[in-house]
Write an enzyme that holds these catalytic residues in place. Structure first.
Site, PDB file in Angstrom:
ATOM      1  NE  ARG A  83      13.230  27.115 -23.510  1.00 56.06           N
ATOM      2  CZ  ARG A  83      14.469  27.436 -23.872  1.00 56.06           C
ATOM      3  NH1 ARG A  83      14.873  28.688 -23.838  1.00 56.06           N
ATOM      4  NH2 ARG A  83      15.313  26.497 -24.284  1.00 56.06           N
ATOM      5  CB  CYS A 437      20.429  20.796 -28.539  1.00 49.98           C
ATOM      6  SG  CYS A 437      21.351  22.252 -27.983  1.00 49.98           S
ATOM      7  CB  CYS A 476      27.398  21.721 -25.264  1.00 49.68           C
ATOM      8  SG  CYS A 476      26.222  22.981 -24.715  1.00 49.68           S
ATOM      9  CB  CYS A 480      20.632  23.771 -20.558  1.00 49.66           C
ATOM     10  SG  CYS A 480      20.803  24.915 -21.939  1.00 49.66           S
TER      11      CYS A 480
END
Length: 565
Positions: A83, A437, A476, A480
């Site tokens: 990232r 992820c 989840c 995010c």
């Protein structure tokens, strides 16, 4: 009298394991360099993947193939997500071309624009990491502090109508980011092979323990709340008068992440506490961050975010500590107004006469074809680019004489429809989730096209197809894609099952409420149908779905109790 004793006064061995790992890491060096050289595994062994997050790198594996690999007694297919740190999401076309080329060489899963206005490269193998990082350096980019217990990439709203003020706010966002990143020599030492001795003064702000958890800073430019400023640890809301930036209203303590398994874990809205002058913003950000550094919970990592520090010690305590460190109190907050928290897609002209074109990018994912289309577009276009926190791409600084030719080029490349996409798609966010992820419990990005299809058909039954409703989807309970600020949100619980949240504000200033637990697609549609029907029949003129649900008290009862697995 205010208590100024902090967790930093505790012995290191009394703190949680992550704190102890940071303390012995030699300012984030650990054994990363040695792990990169190990040819017997595609992973970086031991605890070093946790340290690599501070360098902007997540170690992952392909979860779709994990079980098969285990049956065959093979190592998981390890790969890395890298990232970048791109303050305010601003790139020039040469940097874009560089990213595109690096992704072709090294990123097997391509490019993704994130909800924090930056770029992730997915599917990078360990032998390619150092070459990738050096390639990013060569185009003026880095990845430091894009993850980890530090100040994450600083985001900045994209309001092209106030171009002159926006330019100043974006510059302050960049200065703030540069000020708040770690200064460790480990980064150039590991990735660029530039030797830098570890010294006690290597991290003059962070120290050897860095922060208790991540710390997010965001600049918003009203009337657009595209960055969801009330979900930031520190939010700065621009106050603009006659096109000139006066300063910022300050809000503190926002945060989206939670654990469904803990009652003392929750999302929280930031609170507006006062006003500061524009030039004070970078230093003020550091002051607030260092209060969290000193007083954040370093024993219980799940309670270490700034929102919990404020709730534990109290807002009055924080304001006293802030005034003590600054030497003065805050000024009263000034009037401001937000209209929505989405992007204005299509063409807009700024107050400087230049044009901007915002292109819709579904879930921020740029596949090979789209990456090539955008790179080709930039061959004839001399402006700049900006990513948005809603995962879209903005072409900026376009002269009036360029408009017609650029529009033809967009049409030739099949990109013109991205200026005016489906209304609902433009107000939908999702996270990466499966297959890479490690926190994901359900699909998000890969499920988004299907979810949009069934949701749009349901809206169409009640004549609401063109009515925007903010929809957020995560794999989840972590935040995010900022789910708890959506009018409708699904957070993953298990494959095919989600918690359903309703009633967030279209402006991004109210949390959604848990409405039903562990719903599948059929149950999701079944629960929404009567609410959408009533919304179509009973809403006030211009009223948004979340506001309607709250006004009519339709969220007071939860149809399905939350159950645990």
């Amino acid at each position: 009298m205010i208590d100024r004793s902090s967790d930093l006064s505790q012995p290191v061995d009394a703190l949680n394991e992550s704190e102890q790992l940071k303390a012995r890491s030699r300012y984030l060096r650990g054994g990363i360099a040695e792990g990169l050289q190990d040819p017997l595994t595609g992973a970086v062994p031991g605890d070093d993947p946790l340290l690599m997050k501070f360098h902007g790198i997540y170690q992952q594996d392909d979860r779709d193939r994990r079980a098969d690999r285990r049956r065959r007694h093979l190592e998981p297919i390890y790969q890395f997500m890298v990232r970048m740190r791109i303050p305010g999401g601003v790139l020039d076309k040469h940097q874009w071309w560089g990213i595109a080329e690096l992704s072709r060489r090294y990123a097997e899963r391509g490019i993704r624009i994130t909800t924090r206005q930056t770029v992730q490269l997915h599917g990078v193998r360990k032998p390619h990491l150092r070459a990738l990082m050096q390639g990013l350096r060569d185009i003026g980019l880095d990845t430091i502090a894009a993850c980890g217990d530090d100040s994450r990439g600083v985001v900045c709203g994209t309001n092209p109508f106030l171009s002159r003020a926006h330019q100043r706010v974006a510059e302050l966002a960049r200065i703030t980011s540069d000020r708040l990143i770690p200064k460790t020599g480990a980064y150039p030492e590991i990735w660029y092979r530039e030797s830098a001795p570890a010294t006690h003064s290597e991290e003059p702000v962070y120290g050897e323990l860095y922060l208790p958890r991540k710390f997010k800073v965001g600049y918003a430019i009203p009337p657009v709340n595209d960055i969801d400023v009330y979900g930031q640890d520190l939010g700065l809301i621009a106050v603009i008068d006659n096109g000139e930036l006066q300063g910022f209203n300050v809000c503190v303590g926002g945060g989206m992440g939670q654990l469904d398994s803990r009652e003392d874990s929750y999302p929280r809205l930031a609170e507006e506490i006062g006003f500061i002058d524009a030039e004070d913003a970078p230093a003020f950000s550091e002051t607030v961050m260092t209060i969290q550094r000193d007083f954040g919970d370093r024993k219980d990592r799940h309670r270490a975010r700034f929102k919990y520090t404020l709730d534990r010690l109290g807002l009055d305590w924080f304001l006293d500590e802030l005034a003590h460190r600054r030497g003065r109190d805050l000024e009263p907050a000034r009037p401001r107004r937000f209209e929505h928290n989405g992007d204005r897609l299509g063409w807009q002209q700024g107050d400087d006469g230049l044009w901007h074109a915002t292109l819709y990018i579904e879930s921020g994912r740029l596949d090979d074809a789209l990456r090539g289309q955008i790179s080709g577009l930039l061959e004839q276009y001399g402006g700049r680019l900006r990513m948005t926190t809603n995962q879209n791409l903005q072409l900026t600084h376009i002269e009036t004489h360029e408009l017609e030719q650029l529009q033809w080029r967009l049409e030739d490349l099949g990109l013109a429809w991205r200026l005016t996409p489906d209304t609902q798609a433009a107000h939908t966010l999702s996270c990466v989730a499966l297959p890479t992820c490690g926190l994901a419990m359900a699909e998000a990005e890969r499920y988004t096209p299907r979810l949009l299809d069934v949701f749009q058909r349901l809206k169409g039954q009640y004549g609401l197809a063109d009515v925007p409703i903010t929809l957020r989807l995560t794999g989840c309970p972590n935040g995010c894609a900022r789910p708890y600020l959506g009018e409708i949100a699904l957070t993953g619980r298990a494959p095919g099952l989600y918690n359903l949240y309703l009633g967030g504000s279209f402006h991004g200033d109210r949390l959604a409420r848990l409405y039903a637990g562990n719903v599948n697609e059929e149950r999701f549609l079944e629960l929404l149908a009567p609410l959408l029907e009533r919304f179509a029949e009973e809403r006030d003129h211009g009223e948004h779905f979340g506001d309607f649900l709250v006004r009519r008290g339709l969220l007071d009862d939860t149809p399905v109790a939350l159950t645990s697995f």
